[in-house]
Enzyme design. Structure first.
Site, short mmCIF file in Angstrom:
data_model
loop_
_atom_site.label_atom_id
_atom_site.label_comp_id
_atom_site.label_asym_id
_atom_site.label_seq_id
_atom_site.Cartn_x
_atom_site.Cartn_y
_atom_site.Cartn_z
CB CYS A 32 -0.93 -0.01 1.21
SG CYS A 32 -2.12 -1.34 1.15
N1 LIG Z 1 -2.69 -6.06 1.86
C1 LIG Z 1 -3.15 -4.99 2.50
O1 LIG Z 1 -2.78 -4.74 3.65
C2 LIG Z 1 -4.14 -4.05 1.84
C3 LIG Z 1 -4.78 -3.10 2.65
C4 LIG Z 1 -5.69 -2.25 2.08
C5 LIG Z 1 -5.94 -2.30 0.71
N2 LIG Z 1 -5.28 -3.21 -0.07
C6 LIG Z 1 -5.61 -3.24 -1.50
O2 LIG Z 1 -6.48 -4.33 -1.75
C7 LIG Z 1 -6.23 -4.90 -3.03
C8 LIG Z 1 -5.89 -6.37 -2.89
O3 LIG Z 1 -4.68 -6.48 -2.14
P1 LIG Z 1 -4.23 -7.82 -1.43
O4 LIG Z 1 -3.13 -7.43 -0.51
O5 LIG Z 1 -5.39 -8.56 -0.91
O6 LIG Z 1 -3.61 -8.60 -2.69
P2 LIG Z 1 -3.19 -10.15 -2.72
O7 LIG Z 1 -2.16 -10.25 -3.78
O8 LIG Z 1 -2.91 -10.65 -1.35
O9 LIG Z 1 -4.52 -10.88 -3.22
C9 LIG Z 1 -5.08 -10.66 -4.45
C10 LIG Z 1 -5.69 -11.96 -4.95
O10 LIG Z 1 -6.34 -11.68 -6.17
C11 LIG Z 1 -6.15 -12.81 -7.03
N3 LIG Z 1 -6.41 -12.39 -8.40
C12 LIG Z 1 -5.64 -11.67 -9.22
N4 LIG Z 1 -6.28 -11.47 -10.39
C13 LIG Z 1 -7.48 -12.08 -10.29
C14 LIG Z 1 -8.58 -12.23 -11.16
N5 LIG Z 1 -8.58 -11.66 -12.37
N6 LIG Z 1 -9.64 -12.94 -10.76
C15 LIG Z 1 -9.65 -13.51 -9.52
N7 LIG Z 1 -8.63 -13.40 -8.64
C16 LIG Z 1 -7.57 -12.69 -9.02
C17 LIG Z 1 -4.73 -13.23 -6.73
O11 LIG Z 1 -4.50 -14.58 -7.13
C18 LIG Z 1 -4.67 -13.05 -5.21
O12 LIG Z 1 -5.05 -14.22 -4.52
C19 LIG Z 1 -5.12 -4.05 -3.64
O13 LIG Z 1 -5.69 -3.03 -4.39
C20 LIG Z 1 -4.42 -3.47 -2.42
O14 LIG Z 1 -3.77 -2.26 -2.73
C21 LIG Z 1 -4.40 -4.10 0.47
#
Ligand SMILES: NC(=O)c1ccc[n+]([C@@H]2O[C@H](COP(=O)([O-])OP(=O)(O)OC[C@H]3O[C@@H](n4cnc5c(N)ncnc54)[C@H](O)[C@@H]3O)[C@@H](O)[C@H]2O)c1
Length: 431
Positions: free
Chosen positions: A271
């Site tokens: 992030c």
């Molecule tokens: N990790 C954090 O602490 C956090 C906090 C707030 C916001 N975010 C935001 O949330 C969003 C997700 O982050 P995250 O950390 O959960 O990512 P992550 O990489 O942990 O998880 C994302 C998941 O999406 C899947 N994926 C990718 N493309 C896909 C598709 N087309 N169809 C289905 N699944 C698909 C991946 O395989 C993965 O399992 C991002 O925009 C991130 O910036 C993350």
């Protein structure tokens, strides 16, 4: 609309979560724990397999919670996107990284939206949760979904709700972190508010999707800029021979108008190092230059090089060079008590040391193996460290590390996190 509202109220609405990572999995489990029927969608076969086998791969999600929901038939995972048609509400939680050029990479969002579009039916509520620049929901998601001939806000409902999950945080969870929602129209906002209101204690509505998108970017830019400021104060304090940690502790006694931020080896995670660039990219499209963001990015990204300089200074006190020295890193995750190494500054420190000829090893109980460029390493158990190491570097202050023992074992320690706060000794070098 009435059907979806009723379904949310009596928890018969079927919930789809696309992307079962750090954000999507806790959300899916929270809906299931609250009695909803939840299907998780992911392109990663191994994650889908783990969930269906009742196993968690995310530190904040208990295996027990997944297993209980799976056994009760309230949770399942699939790679088959055609089941999206059966969902009443769909949350999109896929990654939003940066391209090498630091431009937003919306390819995962576009892919997920294409899957929703292929199965969109009237009455569905679609909510984007992925962090992104203001305008994504109405400029990218809405037109794509409207290619089906269905109209947003009328035939289906569309909203943005930023995710605020903080992996490893013991105080706040999905349920207790207030959730902001903004829809493409009042009805979409209301439905999104109802949906989250059934599992989250506080839901805050805003007037548009753009405001909701901007809220998240303000929060993370606020952190990035303040961390940049305190990192600069740390560099300046070192020049002036002032202990920056003591300064921050004392300043924090002011009961108003000051909020402590701490220096460190650089920004990490998915992030803070990334989100501000989504904002500056969008601002640039509007002819606006974000000077604070660029400056903070510059200071923060220089921190790993500064840490390596400090390692060099520490080795210098015992007439050693970085080239040929044995340096052991404690913690490679981007923050304490998690196993996430995305954008971790420890990786930059590792690479810089490696390029300068140091022999680098590491210990991180949350990261058993590490692949970075052409470097592959395995975590050394903490009890086996110490022999022949010239300098230890605390990159991540995991709670489980035995700090008093570290102080006894290593001839030099560079502490980038003030983990040895209470211990004063000549061989300890604080940031
Ligand atoms: N990790 C954090 O602490 C956090 C906090 C707030 C916001 N975010 C935001 O949330 C969003 C997700 O982050 P995250 O950390 O959960 O990512 P992550 O990489 O942990 O998880 C994302 C998941 O999406 C899947 N994926 C990718 N493309 C896909 C598709 N087309 N169809 C289905 N699944 C698909 C991946 O395989 C993965 O399992 C991002 O925009 C991130 O910036 C993350």
């Amino acid at each position: 609309m009435v059907t979806l509202k009723d379904g949310i109220r009596d928890r018969t609405a079927r919930i789809g979560v696309i992307g079962l990572g750090y954000v999507g999995l806790p959300l899916a489990v929270e809906f299931a724990r609250n009695g909803f029927d939840v299907t998780g969608f992911d392109v990663d076969v191994s994650k889908v397999g783990d969930i269906n086998a009742g196993r968690s791969y995310i530190i904040d999600v208990k295996t027990d919670d997944i297993a209980t929901s799976i056994r009760a038939g309230r949770l399942r995972a699939t790679t088959d996107m055609s089941h999206l048609r059966d969902m009443d509400a769909i949350d999109i939680c896929v990654p939003t990284p940066l391209r090498k050029t630091k431009d937003p990479d919306l390819s995962y969002v576009v892919q997920a939206v294409d899957a929703v579009k292929a199965h969109l039916r009237p009455g569905q509520l679609v909510i984007l949760e992925s962090t992104t620049y203001p305008g994504t929901t109405d400029e990218v998601v809405q037109p794509a979904l409207e290619e089906t001939g269905l109209k947003a806000g009328v035939d289906f409902y569309l909203a943005f709700s930023p995710e605020r999950v903080d992996p490893g945080n013991q105080t706040y969870s999905t349920r207790t972190i207030p959730k902001v929602v903004g829809g493409v129209n009042a009805l979409s906002t209301e439905l999104a508010r109802d949906l989250y209101g059934s599992i989250i204690e506080t839901v805050v509505s805003v007037s548009s999707t753009q405001v909701a998108e901007m809220v998240k970017l303000l929060e993370n830019t606020f952190r990035a800029v303040n961390i940049g400021l305190v990192n600069e104060i740390a560099l300046m304090s070192h020049r002036m021979n002032i202990d920056v940690w003591e300064v921050i502790d004392a300043a924090s006694t002011k009961p108003f108008g000051f909020m402590p931020f701490y220096p460190g080896p650089g920004l990490g995670g998915h992030c803070i190092p990334i989100d501000p660039f989504y904002l500056s990219w969008k601002a640039r499209q509007n002819g606006f230059e974000c000077r604070f963001i660029e400056l903070a990015g510059h200071v923060n990204s220089s921190m790993p090089t500064y840490v390596v300089e400090r390692i060099g200074e520490a080795l210098n006190t015992v007439r050693k060079a970085v080239n040929g020295a044995r340096v052991h890193l404690f913690g490679v995750a981007y923050k304490k008590d998690v196993g996430d190494i995305r954008e971790s500054p420890a990786l930059d420190i590792l690479e810089l040391l490696h390029r300068r000829g140091a022999a680098v090893t590491y210990t991180d109980p949350y990261v058993p193996t590490l692949h970075h460029g052409d470097i592959t390493l395995c975590s050394v158990p903490e009890d086996d460290t110490g022999h022949g190491v010239d300098c230890a570097v605390i990159c991540t202050n995991h709670t489980v590390f035995d700090y008093p023992n570290m102080v006894k074992q290593f001839p030099l320690i560079v502490d980038t996190r003030n983990a040895l706060k209470t211990i004063r000794a000549d061989h300890i070098f604080r940031l």
